[in-house]
Motif scaffolding. Structure first.
Motif, short mmCIF file in Angstrom:
data_model
loop_
_atom_site.label_atom_id
_atom_site.label_comp_id
_atom_site.label_asym_id
_atom_site.label_seq_id
_atom_site.Cartn_x
_atom_site.Cartn_y
_atom_site.Cartn_z
N ASN A 27 10.41 -44.45 37.80
CA ASN A 27 11.67 -44.93 37.24
C ASN A 27 12.19 -46.17 37.96
O ASN A 27 12.95 -46.94 37.39
CB ASN A 27 12.73 -43.83 37.29
N GLN A 28 11.80 -46.35 39.22
CA GLN A 28 12.24 -47.52 39.98
C GLN A 28 11.52 -48.79 39.54
O GLN A 28 11.97 -49.90 39.82
CB GLN A 28 11.99 -47.29 41.48
N ARG A 29 10.39 -48.63 38.86
CA ARG A 29 9.54 -49.78 38.55
C ARG A 29 9.31 -50.01 37.06
O ARG A 29 9.08 -51.14 36.64
CB ARG A 29 8.20 -49.57 39.24
N TYR A 30 9.34 -48.94 36.27
CA TYR A 30 8.99 -49.02 34.85
C TYR A 30 10.04 -48.36 33.97
O TYR A 30 10.85 -47.57 34.44
CB TYR A 30 7.66 -48.29 34.58
N GLN A 31 9.93 -48.63 32.68
CA GLN A 31 10.62 -47.81 31.69
C GLN A 31 9.72 -46.58 31.53
O GLN A 31 8.50 -46.71 31.40
CB GLN A 31 10.73 -48.55 30.36
N THR A 32 10.29 -45.40 31.55
CA THR A 32 9.46 -44.19 31.50
C THR A 32 9.84 -43.29 30.33
O THR A 32 10.98 -43.30 29.87
CB THR A 32 9.58 -43.37 32.80
N HIS A 33 8.86 -42.52 29.89
CA HIS A 33 9.08 -41.46 28.91
C HIS A 33 8.54 -40.18 29.54
O HIS A 33 7.41 -40.14 30.02
CB HIS A 33 8.33 -41.74 27.60
N ASP A 34 9.36 -39.15 29.52
CA ASP A 34 8.99 -37.86 30.10
C ASP A 34 8.48 -36.96 28.98
O ASP A 34 9.21 -36.58 28.08
CB ASP A 34 10.22 -37.24 30.77
N TYR A 35 7.19 -36.63 29.04
CA TYR A 35 6.56 -35.81 28.01
C TYR A 35 6.30 -34.38 28.48
O TYR A 35 5.55 -33.64 27.83
CB TYR A 35 5.24 -36.44 27.56
N ARG A 36 6.91 -33.96 29.57
CA ARG A 36 6.61 -32.63 30.11
C ARG A 36 7.05 -31.49 29.20
O ARG A 36 6.52 -30.39 29.30
CB ARG A 36 7.22 -32.48 31.50
N GLN A 37 7.98 -31.73 28.31
CA GLN A 37 8.42 -30.68 27.38
C GLN A 37 7.83 -30.86 25.99
O GLN A 37 8.16 -30.11 25.07
CB GLN A 37 9.95 -30.67 27.30
N ASP A 38 6.98 -31.86 25.81
CA ASP A 38 6.37 -32.15 24.52
C ASP A 38 5.02 -31.43 24.44
O ASP A 38 4.05 -31.82 25.08
CB ASP A 38 6.19 -33.66 24.38
N PHE A 39 4.96 -30.37 23.65
CA PHE A 39 3.77 -29.53 23.58
C PHE A 39 2.52 -30.33 23.19
O PHE A 39 1.44 -30.14 23.76
CB PHE A 39 3.98 -28.37 22.60
N ILE A 40 2.65 -31.22 22.22
CA ILE A 40 1.48 -31.99 21.76
C ILE A 40 0.97 -32.90 22.87
O ILE A 40 -0.23 -32.94 23.15
CB ILE A 40 1.82 -32.79 20.49
N MET A 41 1.87 -33.63 23.52
CA MET A 41 1.45 -34.52 24.60
C MET A 41 0.86 -33.71 25.76
O MET A 41 -0.15 -34.11 26.34
CB MET A 41 2.61 -35.38 25.08
N GLN A 42 1.47 -32.58 26.09
CA GLN A 42 0.94 -31.75 27.17
C GLN A 42 -0.45 -31.22 26.84
O GLN A 42 -1.32 -31.17 27.70
CB GLN A 42 1.89 -30.57 27.45
N SER A 43 -0.68 -30.88 25.58
CA SER A 43 -2.00 -30.38 25.19
C SER A 43 -3.07 -31.47 25.29
O SER A 43 -4.25 -31.18 25.35
CB SER A 43 -1.97 -29.80 23.78
N GLN A 44 -2.64 -32.72 25.34
CA GLN A 44 -3.55 -33.85 25.50
C GLN A 44 -3.65 -34.30 26.96
O GLN A 44 -4.29 -35.31 27.26
CB GLN A 44 -3.10 -35.01 24.61
N GLY A 45 -2.99 -33.58 27.86
CA GLY A 45 -3.04 -33.92 29.27
C GLY A 45 -2.15 -35.08 29.65
O GLY A 45 -2.44 -35.83 30.58
N ILE A 46 -1.04 -35.24 28.96
CA ILE A 46 -0.14 -36.38 29.20
C ILE A 46 1.21 -35.86 29.69
O ILE A 46 1.85 -35.06 29.01
CB ILE A 46 0.02 -37.23 27.93
#
Length: 160
Positions: A27-46
């Motif tokens: 967060n100090q360096r980039y714009q971030t998106h938190d996918y830890r609660q996104d089932f689809i992204m988590q199932s893809q290892g993201i």
């Protein structure tokens, strides 16, 4: 209790701590998106996405809390096989893998496709240079490199 802790106990708690720590750094360096609660992204290892205005797109990443730091070297393990199926190294759809050590406040990352190419090419050519570990039926590959190597570098710099 978070998802990782519920699913993996104390190992999951360590993973969640590493993810939270890294997200604060990113967060100090980039714009971030938190996918830890996104089932689809988590199932893809993201776990997260990062973006910089100089880039054409967001880069996705998977966090591994397994960066080992010793006096003379750094090391981390890559999961090649889990429960007789391909491990995260082959299944993950993330662009980058980040290995973190919250105790020392350090991390390193690499482009996953570059690392896959590096491992495949060099494992076939010089299998004795790699340490393969069998643990509970899973296959892990341990990579070790001397201190003084860049701690935040793409694979082309880290393993050339």
């Amino acid at each position: 209790m978070n998802q990782l802790e519920t699913k993996f106990g104390s190992v999951g708690a360590k993973g969640a701590q590493g993810e939270t720590w890294l997200l604060e750094k990113l967060n100090q360096r980039y714009q971030t998106h938190d996918y830890r609660q996104d089932f689809i992204m988590q199932s893809q290892g993201i776990d997260f996405g990062i973006f910089d205005s100089s880039w054409r797109r967001e880069y996705t990443l998977d966090v591994k809390t397994n960066l080992y730091i010793e006096k003379d070297f750094y090391a981390f393990k890559i999961e090649l096989q889990r429960e007789n199926k391909a491990g995260w190294f082959y299944r993950s759809k993330a662009d980058r893998i980040y290995h973190v050590n919250t105790y020392y406040g350090k991390y390193l990352y690499y482009d996953l496709n570059e690392m896959r190419y590096y491992i495949t090419k060099n494992l076939l050519k010089s299998p004795d240079k790699f340490k393969i570990i069998e643990s509970n039926g899973d296959l892990l590959l341990q990579l070790t490199f001397p201190k003084g190597s860049p701690i935040e570098a793409p694979t082309s710099n880290l393993f050339s």
